[in-house]
Design a protein around this motif. Sequence first.
Motif, PDB file in Angstrom:
ATOM      1  N   MET A   1       0.837  -1.177   0.000  1.00 21.64           N
ATOM      2  CA  MET A   1       0.000   0.000   0.000  1.00 21.64           C
ATOM      3  C   MET A   1       0.882   1.241   0.000  1.00 21.64           C
ATOM      4  SD  MET A   1      -3.281   0.198   2.492  1.00 21.64           S
ATOM      5  CE  MET A   1      -3.145  -1.544   2.863  1.00 21.64           C
ATOM      6  N   THR A   2       0.589   2.210  -0.855  1.00 23.03           N
ATOM      7  CA  THR A   2       1.389   3.418  -0.944  1.00 23.03           C
ATOM      8  C   THR A   2       0.697   4.558  -0.221  1.00 23.03           C
ATOM      9  OG1 THR A   2       0.329   4.190  -2.965  1.00 23.03           O
ATOM     10  CG2 THR A   2       2.160   2.654  -3.209  1.00 23.03           C
ATOM     11  N   GLU A   3       1.417   5.666  -0.103  1.00 27.41           N
ATOM     12  CA  GLU A   3       0.843   6.824   0.562  1.00 27.41           C
ATOM     13  C   GLU A   3      -0.343   7.390  -0.197  1.00 27.41           C
ATOM     14  OE1 GLU A   3       3.914   9.625   1.220  1.00 27.41           O
ATOM     15  OE2 GLU A   3       4.692   8.589   2.974  1.00 27.41           O
ATOM     16  N   THR A   4      -0.435   7.116  -1.485  1.00 25.17           N
ATOM     17  CA  THR A   4      -1.554   7.623  -2.272  1.00 25.17           C
ATOM     18  C   THR A   4      -2.621   6.559  -2.452  1.00 25.17           C
ATOM     19  OG1 THR A   4      -0.404   7.005  -4.318  1.00 25.17           O
ATOM     20  CG2 THR A   4      -0.119   9.261  -3.511  1.00 25.17           C
ATOM     21  N   GLY A   5      -2.530   5.466  -1.704  1.00 23.63           N
ATOM     22  CA  GLY A   5      -3.493   4.394  -1.842  1.00 23.63           C
ATOM     23  C   GLY A   5      -4.909   4.849  -1.541  1.00 23.63           C
ATOM     24  N   ASN A   6      -5.854   4.306  -2.287  1.00 26.56           N
ATOM     25  CA  ASN A   6      -7.268   4.602  -2.112  1.00 26.56           C
ATOM     26  C   ASN A   6      -7.821   3.641  -1.061  1.00 26.56           C
ATOM     27  OD1 ASN A   6      -9.875   5.599  -2.536  1.00 26.56           O
ATOM     28  ND2 ASN A   6     -10.287   4.072  -4.117  1.00 26.56           N
ATOM     29  N   LEU A   7      -8.244   4.170   0.073  1.00 32.52           N
ATOM     30  CA  LEU A   7      -8.645   3.339   1.200  1.00 32.52           C
ATOM     31  C   LEU A   7     -10.134   3.439   1.470  1.00 32.52           C
ATOM     32  CD1 LEU A   7      -5.829   4.316   3.733  1.00 32.52           C
ATOM     33  CD2 LEU A   7      -5.767   2.489   2.028  1.00 32.52           C
ATOM     34  N   ALA A   8     -10.671   2.389   2.085  1.00 28.65           N
ATOM     35  CA  ALA A   8     -12.018   2.399   2.640  1.00 28.65           C
ATOM     36  C   ALA A   8     -11.906   2.050   4.115  1.00 28.65           C
ATOM     37  CB  ALA A   8     -12.921   1.402   1.922  1.00 28.65           C
ATOM     38  N   VAL A   9     -12.560   2.838   4.950  1.00 28.08           N
ATOM     39  CA  VAL A   9     -12.490   2.661   6.403  1.00 28.08           C
ATOM     40  C   VAL A   9     -13.890   2.428   6.940  1.00 28.08           C
ATOM     41  CG1 VAL A   9     -11.860   3.728   8.605  1.00 28.08           C
ATOM     42  CG2 VAL A   9     -10.480   4.180   6.554  1.00 28.08           C
ATOM     43  N   VAL A  10     -14.041   1.390   7.753  1.00 30.87           N
ATOM     44  CA  VAL A  10     -15.324   1.124   8.409  1.00 30.87           C
ATOM     45  C   VAL A  10     -15.095   1.128   9.912  1.00 30.87           C
ATOM     46  CG1 VAL A  10     -17.196  -0.522   8.784  1.00 30.87           C
ATOM     47  CG2 VAL A  10     -16.256  -0.196   6.481  1.00 30.87           C
ATOM     48  N   VAL A  11     -15.784   2.011  10.596  1.00 23.33           N
ATOM     49  CA  VAL A  11     -15.723   2.094  12.052  1.00 23.33           C
ATOM     50  C   VAL A  11     -16.885   1.264  12.600  1.00 23.33           C
ATOM     51  CG1 VAL A  11     -15.693   3.633  14.033  1.00 23.33           C
ATOM     52  CG2 VAL A  11     -14.799   4.424  11.826  1.00 23.33           C
ATOM     53  N   GLY A  12     -16.565   0.342  13.496  1.00 28.43           N
ATOM     54  CA  GLY A  12     -17.573  -0.606  13.956  1.00 28.43           C
ATOM     55  C   GLY A  12     -17.493  -1.887  13.151  1.00 28.43           C
ATOM     56  N   ALA A  13     -16.256  -2.247  12.780  1.00 30.22           N
ATOM     57  CA  ALA A  13     -16.037  -3.389  11.886  1.00 30.22           C
ATOM     58  C   ALA A  13     -16.415  -4.717  12.518  1.00 30.22           C
ATOM     59  CB  ALA A  13     -14.570  -3.430  11.453  1.00 30.22           C
ATOM     60  N   GLY A  14     -16.562  -4.758  13.848  1.00 29.55           N
ATOM     61  CA  GLY A  14     -16.914  -6.001  14.509  1.00 29.55           C
ATOM     62  C   GLY A  14     -18.406  -6.256  14.576  1.00 29.55           C
ATOM     63  N   ALA A  20     -20.358  -6.682   7.245  1.00 25.41           N
ATOM     64  CA  ALA A  20     -20.943  -6.857   5.917  1.00 25.41           C
ATOM     65  C   ALA A  20     -20.536  -5.728   4.972  1.00 25.41           C
ATOM     66  CB  ALA A  20     -22.467  -6.940   6.021  1.00 25.41           C
ATOM     67  N   LEU A  21     -20.404  -4.517   5.503  1.00 27.64           N
ATOM     68  CA  LEU A  21     -19.945  -3.393   4.674  1.00 27.64           C
ATOM     69  C   LEU A  21     -18.531  -3.634   4.169  1.00 27.64           C
ATOM     70  CD1 LEU A  21     -21.356  -0.399   6.728  1.00 27.64           C
ATOM     71  CD2 LEU A  21     -21.892  -0.886   4.334  1.00 27.64           C
ATOM     72  N   LEU A  22     -17.665  -4.138   5.028  1.00 23.12           N
ATOM     73  CA  LEU A  22     -16.298  -4.430   4.603  1.00 23.12           C
ATOM     74  C   LEU A  22     -16.268  -5.491   3.520  1.00 23.12           C
ATOM     75  CD1 LEU A  22     -14.427  -4.209   7.994  1.00 23.12           C
ATOM     76  CD2 LEU A  22     -13.788  -2.974   5.910  1.00 23.12           C
ATOM     77  N   VAL A  80     -15.323   6.615   4.332  1.00 23.47           N
ATOM     78  CA  VAL A  80     -15.263   6.443   5.779  1.00 23.47           C
ATOM     79  C   VAL A  80     -16.699   6.231   6.232  1.00 23.47           C
ATOM     80  CG1 VAL A  80     -14.651   7.415   8.010  1.00 23.47           C
ATOM     81  CG2 VAL A  80     -13.245   7.942   5.998  1.00 23.47           C
ATOM     82  N   ILE A  81     -16.978   5.055   6.768  1.00 23.10           N
ATOM     83  CA  ILE A  81     -18.342   4.712   7.166  1.00 23.10           C
ATOM     84  C   ILE A  81     -18.351   4.372   8.647  1.00 23.10           C
ATOM     85  CG2 ILE A  81     -20.343   3.261   6.704  1.00 23.10           C
ATOM     86  CD1 ILE A  81     -19.091   2.568   3.987  1.00 23.10           C
ATOM     87  N   VAL A  82     -19.160   5.087   9.409  1.00 21.38           N
ATOM     88  CA  VAL A  82     -19.292   4.823  10.839  1.00 21.38           C
ATOM     89  C   VAL A  82     -20.531   3.954  11.039  1.00 21.38           C
ATOM     90  CG1 VAL A  82     -19.496   5.806  13.143  1.00 21.38           C
ATOM     91  CG2 VAL A  82     -18.234   7.037  11.365  1.00 21.38           C
ATOM     92  N   ALA A  83     -20.291   2.708  11.432  1.00 19.48           N
ATOM     93  CA  ALA A  83     -21.375   1.733  11.549  1.00 19.48           C
ATOM     94  C   ALA A  83     -21.587   1.293  12.993  1.00 19.48           C
ATOM     95  CB  ALA A  83     -21.080   0.510  10.668  1.00 19.48           C
TER      96      ALA A  83
END
Length: 244
Positions: A1-14, A20-22, A80-83
């Motif tokens: 993964m590079t510094e310019t990588g396109n990321l997806a973040v899910v808060v509440g991943a457990g 399911a979002l992940l 960035v998704i807060v679940a």
Amino acid sequence: MTETGNLAVVVGAGGGIGAALLQGLAAQNRYDGLIGLGRTRPSDWPDDAGWRFIETDITDEAQIARAAEAVALQGVPSRVIVATGLLQGQGVAPEKTMRALDAAALQQLFLVNAIGPALVAKHFLPLTPRDRPGVFAALSARVGSISDNRLGGWYGYRASKAALNMFIATLAVEHRRTHPLGVCAALHPGTVETRLSAPFPARSPVAGRLSPAESAQALLRVIDGLQPSDSGRFFAWDGKPIDW
């Protein structure tokens, strides 16, 4: 993964919807890395270099700040998704009447359902892309709509989700000044078969219940269809707008 990588973040991943979002984001095959935040790493977390879990309690701002710093080193989060969410727990239960109102329970509901997501936004919104679309979405609830409140009850849950909605609407005003292509949105995931909703019947007999996977797929369709003009708005899992 590079510094310019396109990321997806899910808060509440457990949680059921977070997990399911992940899975849904992974299936889209458009992200250089998937990052989950939660109190405890799930036992079935993938042993994959593209998946990273960061232990984070959203009621602790210092932990949120450290997680944001770690994410920033990995790339740029365009999702960035807060679940996260709290309806019931130790000392917390949906109130049927005002006589059941309890200060400690209300404080916990607001901390988890409104303050925590707002602090996630404080530390993660600045990391989202400025030169391309990005979405910050938080799972709210239809019962947090003031204009839709016809049944009453559930004081703390309703009020804390209404507070989250106001945070989202206000964050959107500030965010568009520096990120004109960015979106901040509140989303109602439907009544989903998770630990949160299991003890309670569906509030609407028409709506029924969704599996976490069904809800996640529907939410991702909504998220992927959001435009900058939708920032600061509230949508249901089926894409229909909900009045505040």
